[in-house]
Design a protein around this motif. Structure first.
Motif, PDB file in Angstrom:
ATOM      1  N   ASN A   1     -28.180 -49.961 -56.965  1.00  0.00           N
ATOM      2  CA  ASN A   1     -28.546 -49.762 -55.571  1.00  0.00           C
ATOM      3  C   ASN A   1     -27.621 -48.765 -54.874  1.00  0.00           C
ATOM      4  O   ASN A   1     -28.070 -47.967 -54.039  1.00  0.00           O
ATOM      5  N   GLU A   2     -26.324 -48.815 -55.213  1.00  0.00           N
ATOM      6  CA  GLU A   2     -25.413 -47.805 -54.665  1.00  0.00           C
ATOM      7  C   GLU A   2     -25.900 -46.395 -55.016  1.00  0.00           C
ATOM      8  O   GLU A   2     -25.938 -45.502 -54.155  1.00  0.00           O
ATOM      9  N   LEU A   3     -26.265 -46.189 -56.283  1.00  0.00           N
ATOM     10  CA  LEU A   3     -26.747 -44.872 -56.711  1.00  0.00           C
ATOM     11  C   LEU A   3     -28.054 -44.503 -56.023  1.00  0.00           C
ATOM     12  O   LEU A   3     -28.273 -43.328 -55.707  1.00  0.00           O
ATOM     13  N   ALA A   4     -28.911 -45.497 -55.770  1.00  0.00           N
ATOM     14  CA  ALA A   4     -30.195 -45.237 -55.112  1.00  0.00           C
ATOM     15  C   ALA A   4     -29.995 -44.752 -53.680  1.00  0.00           C
ATOM     16  O   ALA A   4     -30.862 -44.064 -53.134  1.00  0.00           O
ATOM     17  N   GLY A   5     -28.885 -45.125 -53.050  1.00  0.00           N
ATOM     18  CA  GLY A   5     -28.569 -44.587 -51.733  1.00  0.00           C
ATOM     19  C   GLY A   5     -27.744 -43.322 -51.795  1.00  0.00           C
ATOM     20  O   GLY A   5     -27.888 -42.424 -50.963  1.00  0.00           O
TER      21      GLY A   5
ATOM     22  N   LEU B   1     -27.012 -37.165 -51.198  1.00  0.00           N
ATOM     23  CA  LEU B   1     -26.345 -35.941 -51.638  1.00  0.00           C
ATOM     24  C   LEU B   1     -27.341 -34.794 -51.801  1.00  0.00           C
ATOM     25  O   LEU B   1     -27.101 -33.664 -51.353  1.00  0.00           O
ATOM     26  N   ARG B   2     -28.471 -35.089 -52.408  1.00  0.00           N
ATOM     27  CA  ARG B   2     -29.439 -34.029 -52.719  1.00  0.00           C
ATOM     28  C   ARG B   2     -30.241 -33.590 -51.496  1.00  0.00           C
ATOM     29  O   ARG B   2     -30.870 -32.533 -51.516  1.00  0.00           O
ATOM     30  N   ARG B   3     -30.186 -34.400 -50.437  1.00  0.00           N
ATOM     31  CA  ARG B   3     -30.826 -33.985 -49.192  1.00  0.00           C
ATOM     32  C   ARG B   3     -30.164 -32.718 -48.664  1.00  0.00           C
ATOM     33  O   ARG B   3     -30.813 -31.842 -48.103  1.00  0.00           O
ATOM     34  N   ALA B   4     -28.842 -32.615 -48.870  1.00  0.00           N
ATOM     35  CA  ALA B   4     -28.118 -31.429 -48.426  1.00  0.00           C
ATOM     36  C   ALA B   4     -28.248 -30.273 -49.416  1.00  0.00           C
ATOM     37  O   ALA B   4     -28.168 -29.108 -49.028  1.00  0.00           O
ATOM     38  N   ASP B   5     -28.431 -30.595 -50.694  1.00  0.00           N
ATOM     39  CA  ASP B   5     -28.545 -29.560 -51.728  1.00  0.00           C
ATOM     40  C   ASP B   5     -29.461 -30.092 -52.824  1.00  0.00           C
ATOM     41  O   ASP B   5     -29.018 -30.820 -53.716  1.00  0.00           O
ATOM     42  N   PRO B   6     -30.752 -29.752 -52.785  1.00  0.00           N
ATOM     43  CA  PRO B   6     -31.707 -30.286 -53.773  1.00  0.00           C
ATOM     44  C   PRO B   6     -31.377 -29.935 -55.211  1.00  0.00           C
ATOM     45  O   PRO B   6     -31.858 -30.600 -56.140  1.00  0.00           O
ATOM     46  N   ASP B   7     -30.552 -28.900 -55.420  1.00  0.00           N
ATOM     47  CA  ASP B   7     -30.189 -28.506 -56.790  1.00  0.00           C
ATOM     48  C   ASP B   7     -28.989 -29.276 -57.323  1.00  0.00           C
ATOM     49  O   ASP B   7     -28.611 -29.104 -58.484  1.00  0.00           O
ATOM     50  N   LEU B   8     -28.399 -30.119 -56.488  1.00  0.00           N
ATOM     51  CA  LEU B   8     -27.222 -30.880 -56.922  1.00  0.00           C
ATOM     52  C   LEU B   8     -27.672 -32.040 -57.808  1.00  0.00           C
ATOM     53  O   LEU B   8     -28.407 -32.923 -57.371  1.00  0.00           O
TER      54      LEU B   8
ATOM     55  N   LEU C   1     -25.271 -60.596 -45.827  1.00  0.00           N
ATOM     56  CA  LEU C   1     -25.508 -59.891 -47.079  1.00  0.00           C
ATOM     57  C   LEU C   1     -25.249 -58.387 -46.967  1.00  0.00           C
ATOM     58  O   LEU C   1     -25.727 -57.728 -46.046  1.00  0.00           O
ATOM     59  N   LEU C   2     -24.500 -57.857 -47.940  1.00  0.00           N
ATOM     60  CA  LEU C   2     -24.289 -56.424 -48.073  1.00  0.00           C
ATOM     61  C   LEU C   2     -25.473 -55.797 -48.805  1.00  0.00           C
ATOM     62  O   LEU C   2     -25.990 -56.369 -49.761  1.00  0.00           O
ATOM     63  N   GLU C   3     -25.856 -54.586 -48.378  1.00  0.00           N
ATOM     64  CA  GLU C   3     -26.973 -53.886 -48.996  1.00  0.00           C
ATOM     65  C   GLU C   3     -26.435 -52.658 -49.737  1.00  0.00           C
ATOM     66  O   GLU C   3     -25.843 -51.770 -49.135  1.00  0.00           O
ATOM     67  N   GLY C   4     -26.597 -52.638 -51.043  1.00  0.00           N
ATOM     68  CA  GLY C   4     -25.992 -51.603 -51.873  1.00  0.00           C
ATOM     69  C   GLY C   4     -26.500 -50.205 -51.583  1.00  0.00           C
ATOM     70  O   GLY C   4     -25.733 -49.232 -51.615  1.00  0.00           O
ATOM     71  N   LYS C   5     -27.778 -50.061 -51.302  1.00  0.00           N
ATOM     72  CA  LYS C   5     -28.347 -48.735 -51.051  1.00  0.00           C
ATOM     73  C   LYS C   5     -27.736 -48.117 -49.799  1.00  0.00           C
ATOM     74  O   LYS C   5     -27.375 -46.929 -49.778  1.00  0.00           O
ATOM     75  N   GLU C   6     -27.602 -48.913 -48.759  1.00  0.00           N
ATOM     76  CA  GLU C   6     -26.985 -48.427 -47.518  1.00  0.00           C
ATOM     77  C   GLU C   6     -25.516 -48.064 -47.752  1.00  0.00           C
ATOM     78  O   GLU C   6     -25.004 -47.071 -47.215  1.00  0.00           O
ATOM     79  N   HIS C   7     -24.834 -48.883 -48.557  1.00  0.00           N
ATOM     80  CA  HIS C   7     -23.431 -48.644 -48.876  1.00  0.00           C
ATOM     81  C   HIS C   7     -23.277 -47.304 -49.601  1.00  0.00           C
ATOM     82  O   HIS C   7     -22.387 -46.504 -49.279  1.00  0.00           O
ATOM     83  N   GLY C   8     -24.151 -47.041 -50.571  1.00  0.00           N
ATOM     84  CA  GLY C   8     -24.097 -45.781 -51.299  1.00  0.00           C
ATOM     85  C   GLY C   8     -24.393 -44.587 -50.418  1.00  0.00           C
ATOM     86  O   GLY C   8     -23.752 -43.530 -50.527  1.00  0.00           O
ATOM     87  N   ALA C   9     -25.366 -44.735 -49.501  1.00  0.00           N
ATOM     88  CA  ALA C   9     -25.690 -43.639 -48.587  1.00  0.00           C
ATOM     89  C   ALA C   9     -24.516 -43.333 -47.662  1.00  0.00           C
ATOM     90  O   ALA C   9     -24.243 -42.168 -47.338  1.00  0.00           O
ATOM     91  N   GLN C  10     -23.797 -44.383 -47.236  1.00  0.00           N
ATOM     92  CA  GLN C  10     -22.623 -44.189 -46.381  1.00  0.00           C
ATOM     93  C   GLN C  10     -21.554 -43.378 -47.117  1.00  0.00           C
ATOM     94  O   GLN C  10     -20.936 -42.466 -46.549  1.00  0.00           O
ATOM     95  N   ALA C  11     -21.335 -43.701 -48.392  1.00  0.00           N
ATOM     96  CA  ALA C  11     -20.372 -42.939 -49.194  1.00  0.00           C
ATOM     97  C   ALA C  11     -20.825 -41.490 -49.371  1.00  0.00           C
ATOM     98  O   ALA C  11     -20.006 -40.560 -49.359  1.00  0.00           O
TER      99      ALA C  11
END
Length: 280
Positions: A26-30, A35-42, A250-260
């Motif tokens: 879930n961290e990776l899903a966020g 990251l790729r929103r800023a650079d789709p080739d990343l 409850l912590l949400e992993g996707k949101e946590h990953g997006a924050q990072a």
């Protein structure tokens, strides 16, 4: 070597665990879509460290040797570190492993600011579980509770969350008796859970690996713990919801990953991570 003009940055993700581990999935899903929103080739490189199956310190040393040889002479623009074993690896071997590369971490239990003393270009997101809030919720819903059993494993993350529980105990010492699950095979833990008295609440901050090294998905460990326990079970991760727990903060992993990832984008844009406060 310098990055070629117009080419995407090279980002390496050190994932402490393995594919199928729900929290880091879930961290990776966020993280990656942000990251790729800023650079789709990343397209980041993901190194799965498999530290739930191989939790020992000697294994970290082997990983260090492997990663040093693999990335020697390669340009890396950013290192993203997910969860405690990967951060332990980087903190211990920073001089040999990715020297000078900026670091953004996430999913870190029991984070302490002194970990970053004398370590430049590091920041990230601490995984702050609301233990006190979850326990308060449980005691409101079960006012006759006299005992709390905290179920955790004895991996690096499991011991880190135990320290977090220890930190909140003074506030509850006069209200309930708090004990911790022993380091035993999972079948033995299930038998102990079955004998819990009715005035007990189970707090489940993390459990993935038992004493014999058997690794469980968060879904399976939650289901089996909840099935074995006559007492209500509360947790702090949304990955455990729907598998037998009553609830929790409850912590949400996707949101946590997006924050990072948002912090990572600041670093990739040129900001010094040492100037970015650690978030929680």
């Amino acid at each position: 070597p310098d990055r070629k003009p117009g080419s995407p940055p090279t980002v390496v993700i050190l994932n402490s665990y393995h594919p199928g581990e729900a929290w880091t999935d879930n961290e990776l899903a966020g993280l990656i879509p942000t990251l790729r929103r800023a650079d789709p080739d990343l397209v980041p490189v993901i190194e799965y460290l498999d530290a739930k199956r191989f939790p020992g310190p000697d294994y970290l040393a082997l990983l260090k040797e492997h990663l040093v040889r693999k990335y020697q002479g390669r340009r890396i623009d950013l290192l993203i570190v997910l969860d405690n074993p990967a951060l332990d690896l980087v903190l211990k071997y920073r001089g040999d492993l990715f020297p000078g590369v900026p670091v953004v971490f996430a999913g870190i239990n029991g984070f302490r600011p002194e970990w970053l003393q004398d370590r430049e270009r590091m920041t990230g997101v601490a995984e702050t579980q609301d233990m006190a809030g979850t326990l308060e919720l449980a005691l409101r819903l079960h006012p006759r509770t006299k005992n709390v059993l905290v179920v955790h494993d004895y991996t690096a993350s499991g011991l880190a969350v135990r320290r977090e529980v220890d930190a909140i105990l003074p506030a509850f010492r006069d209200r309930v008796n708090v004990t911790f699950s022993p380091d035993v095979p999972f079948a033995e833990l299930e038998q102990q859970l079955k004998t819990l008295p009715p005035d007990t609440v189970v707090l489940l901050p993390t459990y993935v690996t038992d004493r014999d090294g058997q690794v469980f998905s968060r879904e399976e460990s939650t289901r089996r713990i909840a099935d074995a326990s006559p007492a209500p079970v509360y947790a702090m991760h949304e990955t455990r919801l729907g598998h037998g727990i009553v609830g929790g903060v409850l912590l949400e992993g996707k949101e946590h990953g997006a924050q990072a990832a948002e912090i990572a984008l600041q670093v990739l844009a040129g900001e010094d991570p040492s100037h970015i406060p650690v978030a929680d």
